[in-house]
Structure formats: structure tokens, C-alpha cells
Design a protein around this motif. Sequence first.
Motif, PDB file in Angstrom:
ATOM      1  N   GLY A  76       0.813  -1.215   0.000  1.00 10.37           N
ATOM      2  CA  GLY A  76       0.000   0.000   0.000  1.00 10.37           C
ATOM      3  C   GLY A  76       0.842   1.258   0.000  1.00 10.37           C
ATOM      4  N   LEU A 119      -7.673  -5.622   2.868  1.00 12.64           N
ATOM      5  CA  LEU A 119      -8.363  -4.401   3.288  1.00 12.64           C
ATOM      6  C   LEU A 119      -7.397  -3.403   3.922  1.00 12.64           C
ATOM      7  N   VAL A 120      -6.420  -3.902   4.673  1.00 11.57           N
ATOM      8  CA  VAL A 120      -5.377  -3.025   5.227  1.00 11.57           C
ATOM      9  C   VAL A 120      -4.565  -2.408   4.086  1.00 11.57           C
ATOM     10  N   LEU A 122      -5.637  -1.715   1.020  1.00 10.45           N
ATOM     11  CA  LEU A 122      -6.441  -0.661   0.407  1.00 10.45           C
ATOM     12  C   LEU A 122      -6.488   0.588   1.269  1.00 10.45           C
ATOM     13  N   LEU A 123      -6.632   0.417   2.573  1.00  7.63           N
ATOM     14  CA  LEU A 123      -6.664   1.563   3.475  1.00  7.63           C
ATOM     15  C   LEU A 123      -5.353   2.341   3.428  1.00  7.63           C
ATOM     16  N   ILE A 124      -4.243   1.639   3.535  1.00 10.18           N
ATOM     17  CA  ILE A 124      -2.937   2.310   3.520  1.00 10.18           C
ATOM     18  C   ILE A 124      -2.674   2.927   2.150  1.00 10.18           C
ATOM     19  N   TYR A 125      -3.101   2.264   1.079  1.00  9.76           N
ATOM     20  CA  TYR A 125      -2.928   2.831  -0.259  1.00  9.76           C
ATOM     21  C   TYR A 125      -3.643   4.173  -0.367  1.00  9.76           C
ATOM     22  N   PHE A 126      -4.896   4.230   0.069  1.00 12.89           N
ATOM     23  CA  PHE A 126      -5.646   5.476  -0.060  1.00 12.89           C
ATOM     24  C   PHE A 126      -5.111   6.562   0.876  1.00 12.89           C
ATOM     25  N   ILE A 127      -4.593   6.186   2.023  1.00 18.55           N
ATOM     26  CA  ILE A 127      -3.984   7.175   2.919  1.00 18.55           C
ATOM     27  C   ILE A 127      -2.726   7.760   2.284  1.00 18.55           C
TER      28      ILE A 127
END
Length: 159
Positions: A76, A119-120, A122-127
Amino acid sequence: VFWAIGALIIIYFLTQLLFGYRRAGLAVFLLAFSPWYLTVARLGNYSSLTVFYTAGSFLLFFLAIRKNRVFYPILGMVLGFNNYFYLPVKIILPIIIIAWIYQAVFTRKFFRSQVAGFLVFLLIYFIFSAGFSDPLKQDRKSTRLNSSHIPLSRMPSSA
């Protein structure tokens, strides 16, 4: 030049993971003497960064799928930073999502063991891809009213 050497090392490990030692050595040998790759490596601009981070992204993705879910957060971060270098690289995220969904559909055990890590990711990617830039932030000097500003309500009407 350093990014190109790093990309060769990453491509060696990626090819080794997917196809074995012999083909990895051949792939790196052919790439190291490719005129296209030598041109990109010598320029030292965003193209050489893109090769490094794109190959690193795919290596981390395959490591996360095959070895350990710990590589998802690192993936991510790498993909999030990669968005700042070269705009067409954003196509990698849909490719990774489609590959992950394909793997999850045909292997139920894979889905149960990998969904939290994905899911982690995707979250870190978008952050990381949106955290360093604020699209709603405007230049404060251009939005301030100065003394020469005439409001639209004071404009003469053409009636």
C-alpha cells in the motif's frame, strides 16, 4: 542509475518467484542490455522511478499472496508513493484488485486468510496516495478579496 540497478534486483527476485532461478537470470541479463532500459536508466527521471516502484509493487503483491500477509501494508505504501511519479501508473491498482478477486473467487481458503490483509492494503494505499495532497486546498492569495474587487451585485444592469 541507482533506481535502474534497484529495478534489476527487484525484477530478478520477481522473476525468480514466478518462474525460477534460470529464467530470472536470463530476464535480468536481457533487460540489463536492452536499449530501451539503458536509455531510461541513464535519464534518471520519473521513468526510472516508475520501473523500480512498479516492479516492486508486483513483487510485494506476489509475496503477499504466496508467502505472508505482512507485505500488504508495504504494498500500500509503495503504490501510494508511486502515484506521485507517473500518472499512468494508477492502472496498477485495478490490475492488482482484479488479480486478487480472481484468486479469491477460485480459492475459498485464500479469501478467508487474505481478506483482512487486503483491506489493510487498500486503506494504507488510499492514505498514502491522498494523504500528501489536498485537492480541496486552494491558494489563499487567489481567493482573498482585495480592495479592487467589485461584487457582482454592484454591477450595472443592462435593463
